[in-house]
Design a protein around this motif. Structure first.
Motif, PDB file in Angstrom:
ATOM      1  N   GLN A   2       0.805  -1.217   0.000  1.00 39.61           N
ATOM      2  CA  GLN A   2       0.000   0.000   0.000  1.00 39.61           C
ATOM      3  C   GLN A   2       0.837   1.264   0.000  1.00 39.61           C
ATOM      4  N   GLY A   3       2.114   1.136   0.270  1.00 39.53           N
ATOM      5  CA  GLY A   3       3.020   2.283   0.248  1.00 39.53           C
ATOM      6  C   GLY A   3       3.068   3.029   1.569  1.00 39.53           C
ATOM      7  N   SER A   4       4.030   3.931   1.673  1.00 39.68           N
ATOM      8  CA  SER A   4       4.230   4.717   2.889  1.00 39.68           C
ATOM      9  C   SER A   4       4.427   6.182   2.523  1.00 39.68           C
ATOM     10  N   VAL A   5       3.947   7.056   3.399  1.00 41.30           N
ATOM     11  CA  VAL A   5       4.151   8.497   3.229  1.00 41.30           C
ATOM     12  C   VAL A   5       5.274   8.898   4.170  1.00 41.30           C
ATOM     13  N   ASN A   6       6.375   9.325   3.605  1.00 42.21           N
ATOM     14  CA  ASN A   6       7.539   9.711   4.392  1.00 42.21           C
ATOM     15  C   ASN A   6       7.538  11.208   4.711  1.00 42.21           C
ATOM     16  N   ASN A   7       6.992  11.996   3.791  1.00 37.97           N
ATOM     17  CA  ASN A   7       6.953  13.448   3.982  1.00 37.97           C
ATOM     18  C   ASN A   7       5.730  13.990   3.249  1.00 37.97           C
ATOM     19  N   GLN A   8       4.699  14.322   4.010  1.00 35.28           N
ATOM     20  CA  GLN A   8       3.440  14.750   3.410  1.00 35.28           C
ATOM     21  C   GLN A   8       3.595  16.046   2.624  1.00 35.28           C
ATOM     22  N   SER A   9       4.425  16.948   3.102  1.00 36.26           N
ATOM     23  CA  SER A   9       4.590  18.227   2.408  1.00 36.26           C
ATOM     24  C   SER A   9       5.254  18.039   1.048  1.00 36.26           C
ATOM     25  N   LEU A  10       6.208  17.094   0.954  1.00 35.45           N
ATOM     26  CA  LEU A  10       6.848  16.828  -0.342  1.00 35.45           C
ATOM     27  C   LEU A  10       5.841  16.220  -1.318  1.00 35.45           C
ATOM     28  N   TRP A  11       4.969  15.345  -0.806  1.00 36.51           N
ATOM     29  CA  TRP A  11       3.938  14.759  -1.674  1.00 36.51           C
ATOM     30  C   TRP A  11       2.966  15.830  -2.154  1.00 36.51           C
ATOM     31  N   SER A  12       2.584  16.716  -1.255  1.00 34.83           N
ATOM     32  CA  SER A  12       1.676  17.804  -1.635  1.00 34.83           C
ATOM     33  C   SER A  12       2.321  18.689  -2.699  1.00 34.83           C
TER      34      SER A  12
END
Length: 426
Positions: free
Chosen positions: A213-223
């Protein structure tokens, strides 16, 4: 001072009448249990009693509203409990269907069972309360909220909340909108989704690789990646001289964003990032188990709201399609990955329901607290009204005995005085 016989009679009559009136008032007070029968008895107490009575009635109405709210929320909570049990059952069957030793006939039987669960889900979504209003249609209680569609179901209600005034400055919603409960469910892990294949073609995956399902390491970078238009990413595999490698593509433009192919080993975590100039880290990663074949593709895309009906319909369709031979449908890898994605979406739906139940539970707990406070306030109002209005029987009985004595004395004295005459001594 000269007192005439007429004055004596008038004074005696007034005295007897006044005492009779006082006795009559005391008798009425004792019969009703109230010391204030009319405003003239005690104007200040009458005014205070009127204010307290009005406040007590308002508080009583709030208590009634709190009871109504508890009843409505209790009905909603019962449906949420049924919905949780249903999806838990669906989840168990989906986990069972993921066993690759099953035949397509076995999966078809599970799909038939899930069709029955789908009908149950539709029944819960269109549930009504005791008054015949639909629970999950928002403001539109008379409108049936969900109807069948090719994708699962269509919502025709609204997002309105039916509020009840349960305190002077507090309103509590007594419903949950169907969109909030059944449709506003984030797909995938809530931030992004993973799947086999890609939106730019590529055929059927033939390897054994499974994506998590994956992982979010840095929400701001994804945004920031989404702002820059890099949300849809394809991981494309190739095999060169026996070495499995992968590259990343921007799926929306079919543009390579990897500076060079990267060697892959099973169980490897792949960080999604643009390594061509200008480089950019997307702040998320996925892990692939197994061995991908040349040409296999995996897709990562931003999460979107997905109806639980769509999730269940997709699951049923996947089970009906089953595992087929090369070129004729789902490979084993694609089947397992698709089923895993649907299972993750079911988990998201269950998590959403858990949040809804927590909200309903907090409202019910608040209503219990408000009810206890309201009942205490009713007792205080009753005590204050009693002090203002209720009769002190001991004092009333004493006053009545005194008034009776005064009346008897007035009557006796009048009798004796009225018999006095000059003619009686002539």
């Amino acid at each position: 001072m000269r007192v005439s016989t007429a004055q004596i009679f008038d004074s005696g009559t007034r005295g007897i009448g006044r005492n009779q009136s006082d006795l009559f008032k005391l008798q009425n007070q004792m019969a009703t249990g109230r010391k204030v029968l009319t405003p003239e008895d005690d104007p200040i107490a009458s005014a205070q009693a009127l204010v307290l009575t009005q406040s007590k009635e308002v508080s009583s109405q709030y208590l009634k509203n709190q009871g109504d709210a508890k009843g409505k929320l209790g009905t909603v909570d019962a449906q949420l409990s049924s919905l949780t049990d249903l999806l838990q059952n669906v989840r168990e069957r989906v986990v069972q269907a993921g066993n690759t030793t099953l035949t397509n006939t076995d999966r078809s039987h599970i799909a038939q069972e899930l069709e029955a669960r789908f009908s149950e889900l539709m029944g819960i979504a269109n549930a009504q309360d005791g008054a015949g209003s639909y629970l999950f249609s928002g403001y539109q209680g008379a409108v049936k909220p969900f109807s069948l569609s090719n994708a699962g179901a269509t919502y025709v209600g609204d997002d309105g909340q039916r509020l009840l005034q349960v305190e002077g400055s507090r309103q509590i919603p007594t419903n949950i909108s169907g969109r909030q409960l059944f449709e506003s469910i984030r797909s995938g892990n809530g931030t992004f989704t993973t799947a086999t294949g890609g939106n730019t073609g590529g055929g059927i995956n033939q390897g054994t690789a499974l994506i998590d399902q994956g992982s979010v390491n840095n929400q701001s970078l994804w945004s920031q990646a989404l702002v820059n238009g890099y949300g849809d990413v394809e991981i494309r595999f190739s095999v060169n001289a026996g070495v499995t490698q992968y590259e990343l593509y921007d799926a929306s433009s079919n543009t390579l964003i990897s500076a060079a192919p990267t060697d892959f080993v099973p169980g490897q975590t792949i960080s999604l990032q643009k390594t061509t100039a200008p480089a950019q880290d997307f702040g998320v990663s996925v892990t692939l188990q197994g061995s991908p074949a040349a040409g296999d593709r995996f897709m990562v895309a931003p999460s979107a709201s997905q109806s639980v009906f769509t999730t269940l319909r997709n699951t049923i369709n996947t089970l009906k399609q089953g595992i087929n031979s090369v070129g004729s449908g789902n490979s084993t890898t694609e089947f397992v990955n698709d089923l895993g994605g649907n299972l993750l979406n079911i988990d998201q739906a269950l998590e959403n329901i858990t949040g809804m139940r927590a909200t309903v539970g907090s409202h019910l707990k608040e209503l219990d607290s408000l009810g206890s406070a309201g009942e205490d306030l009713q007792l205080q109002y009753a005590a204050s009204l009693s002090n203002l209005q209720d009769l002190d029987y001991a004092k009333a009985i004493t006053d009545m005995a005194r008034k009776q004595l005064q009346l008897e004395a007035a009557q006796l004295s009048f009798k004796q005085i009225s018999q006095l005459s000059l003619f009686s001594i002539l």
